[in-house]
Design an enzyme around this catalytic site. Structure first.
Site, PDB file in Angstrom:
ATOM      1  NE  ARG A 162       6.937  -2.787   0.892  1.00 50.94           N
ATOM      2  CZ  ARG A 162       5.745  -3.353   1.085  1.00 50.94           C
ATOM      3  NH1 ARG A 162       5.657  -4.454   1.809  1.00 50.94           N
ATOM      4  NH2 ARG A 162       4.661  -2.836   0.557  1.00 50.94           N
ATOM      5  NE  ARG A 197       0.151  -7.515   3.896  1.00 49.43           N
ATOM      6  CZ  ARG A 197      -0.874  -7.300   4.673  1.00 49.43           C
ATOM      7  NH1 ARG A 197      -1.134  -8.125   5.683  1.00 49.43           N
ATOM      8  NH2 ARG A 197      -1.660  -6.271   4.500  1.00 49.43           N
ATOM      9  N   GLY A 198       2.201  -5.060   5.895  1.00 56.11           N
ATOM     10  CA  GLY A 198       1.372  -4.261   6.785  1.00 56.11           C
ATOM     11  C   GLY A 198       2.272  -3.358   7.604  1.00 56.11           C
ATOM     12  CB  ALA A 199       2.328   0.331   8.061  1.00 55.40           C
ATOM     13  CG  ASN A 259      -4.548   1.832   2.929  1.00 56.07           C
ATOM     14  OD1 ASN A 259      -3.764   1.253   3.696  1.00 56.07           O
ATOM     15  ND2 ASN A 259      -5.705   1.295   2.583  1.00 56.07           N
ATOM     16  CE  LYS A 260      -0.942  -2.652  -0.430  1.00 56.90           C
ATOM     17  NZ  LYS A 260       0.505  -2.678  -0.731  1.00 56.90           N
ATOM     18  CD  GLN A 281      -1.960  -6.847  -0.823  1.00 53.44           C
ATOM     19  OE1 GLN A 281      -2.718  -6.846  -1.796  1.00 53.44           O
ATOM     20  NE2 GLN A 281      -0.936  -6.034  -0.727  1.00 53.44           N
ATOM     21  CG  ASP A 309       1.040   1.112   4.222  1.00 56.06           C
ATOM     22  OD1 ASP A 309       1.938   0.283   4.449  1.00 56.06           O
ATOM     23  OD2 ASP A 309      -0.109   0.789   3.886  1.00 56.06           O
TER      24      ASP A 309
END
Length: 343
Positions: free
Chosen positions: A89, A47-49, A245-246, A194, A235
């Site tokens: 995603r 995960r993570g863009a 973002n998250k 996370q 993201d």
């Protein structure tokens, strides 16, 4: 840099550090099947863009190898592969940026054998460029932090979320490497944790002091003083500087503005979607309700309760102090500063 690699190409397969198992187990999984790679993205093995973009690129390269010599038409088959990865995603624009690069290779290389070779080379280039961008962002962002500095961060935007080094954590790493006395407050980042599971783990490996807090403690900590900056990743960023973002980032931005704390966003230019003029246009992924109703596999909410679980929120540009990119620090108005870096 920490002694681990979230995404690693072996030359024959893709090796991923299963981030669902951290911090208690460091488990690596090897993928030679492109569909399995797509599912790994969806299930947050990776995960993570930026890391999603790199992983998808290698997934396409794996698919090209399997399609060489197949009866079906190569370009048509690869088009279906690109579409499959595009569904994994929807918020992370780096995914679509990487897939567009792979699509251009397919369209420009008619011979399947040469296309497969070119796609692997392009995936390697995407990975190398991301690592270089993270290191450049780290150098630019480190200059924004005082010495000493207490930095609050949200989610995980470190080596685990990129090809290595990190975006937000890259800024923190670079500041520490430059000799600045940096300590970190890491939000848990509910509901997938996370921050608690990944950011705290990364920073401990690097020997950077880190204190874990719940998301709801951030405002009170700012009120008490001692938070010098909030540094987060992204993201997707619009051309006007709205930042997806998250989930929880928007609340942090409001709190930071109230308490006079600068909010810095660290992200490569591949995260900027210059086609979008408003954060309202960003697709926001909604994830499985069990991420909210369960924790560590144990149910923590009553059976049958309704759940709303957006994975991201959007922070409007006026709450963002600066955006750190690999080409420098963009400041408002972002329509001008980001566009200047684009050229």
């Amino acid at each position: 840099m920490s002694g681990f690699q979230a995404v690693e190409w072996t030359g024959e397969a893709l090796r991923l550090l299963d981030q669902r198992r951290l911090p208690t187990e460091e488990v690596y999984r090897v993928y030679a099947d492109p569909e399995a790679v797509a599912r790994a993205i969806e299930q947050m093995v990776v995960r993570g863009a930026p890391a999603i973009g790199v992983t998808a690129a290698y997934g396409v390269a794996l698919a090209a190898r399997r399609r060489v010599g197949a009866d079906e038409e190569f370009r048509s088959a690869m088009g279906a592969v690109l579409e499959r990865f595009a569904r994994t995603r929807p918020t992370a624009v780096n995914l679509f940026w990487a897939l567009d690069r792979m699509r251009r290779v397919i369209e420009g290389t008619p011979d399947p054998v040469r296309a497969a070779e070119a796609l692997e080379a392009e995936a390697r280039a995407i990975e190398a460029e991301d690592l270089a961008a993270c290191r450049a962002m780290g150098r630019f962002g480190a200059e924004l932090l005082p010495d000493p500095a207490t930095v609050l961060t949200h989610c995980n935007a470190g080596a685990l979320a990129t090809a290595g080094y990190g975006t937000a954590l890259g800024v923190i790493r670079a500041a520490a490497e430059a000799g600045k006395r940096v300590q970190v407050l890491a939000d848990e980042t509910r509901p997938f944790l996370q921050g608690a599971r990944l950011t705290a783990w990364e920073l401990q490996k690097d020997g950077i002091p880190v204190t874990l807090i719940t998301d709801s403690m951030a405002g009170y900590r700012m009120r008490l003083g001692g938070v010098d900056a909030v540094v987060v990743g992204a993201d997707r960023i619009t051309r006007i500087g709205d930042v997806a973002n998250k989930i929880g980032t928007y609340a942090l931005a409001v709190l930071a503005r109230e308490h006079g704390v600068p909010l810095y966003v660290a992200a490569p230019l591949s995260t900027v979607d210059f086609e979008l003029s408003s954060g309202d246009e960003i697709p926001i992924e909604e994830r499985d309700p069990t991420e909210v109703t369960h924790c560590g596999g144990a149910r923590v909410a009553p059976e049958g309760v309704g759940v709303w679980n957006p994975a991201f929120d959007v922070t409007p540009a006026h709450l963002v102090t600066a955006i750190v990119t690999e080409r420098g620090v963009a400041r408002p108005p972002y329509t001008e500063s980001l566009e200047a870096f684009r050229r």
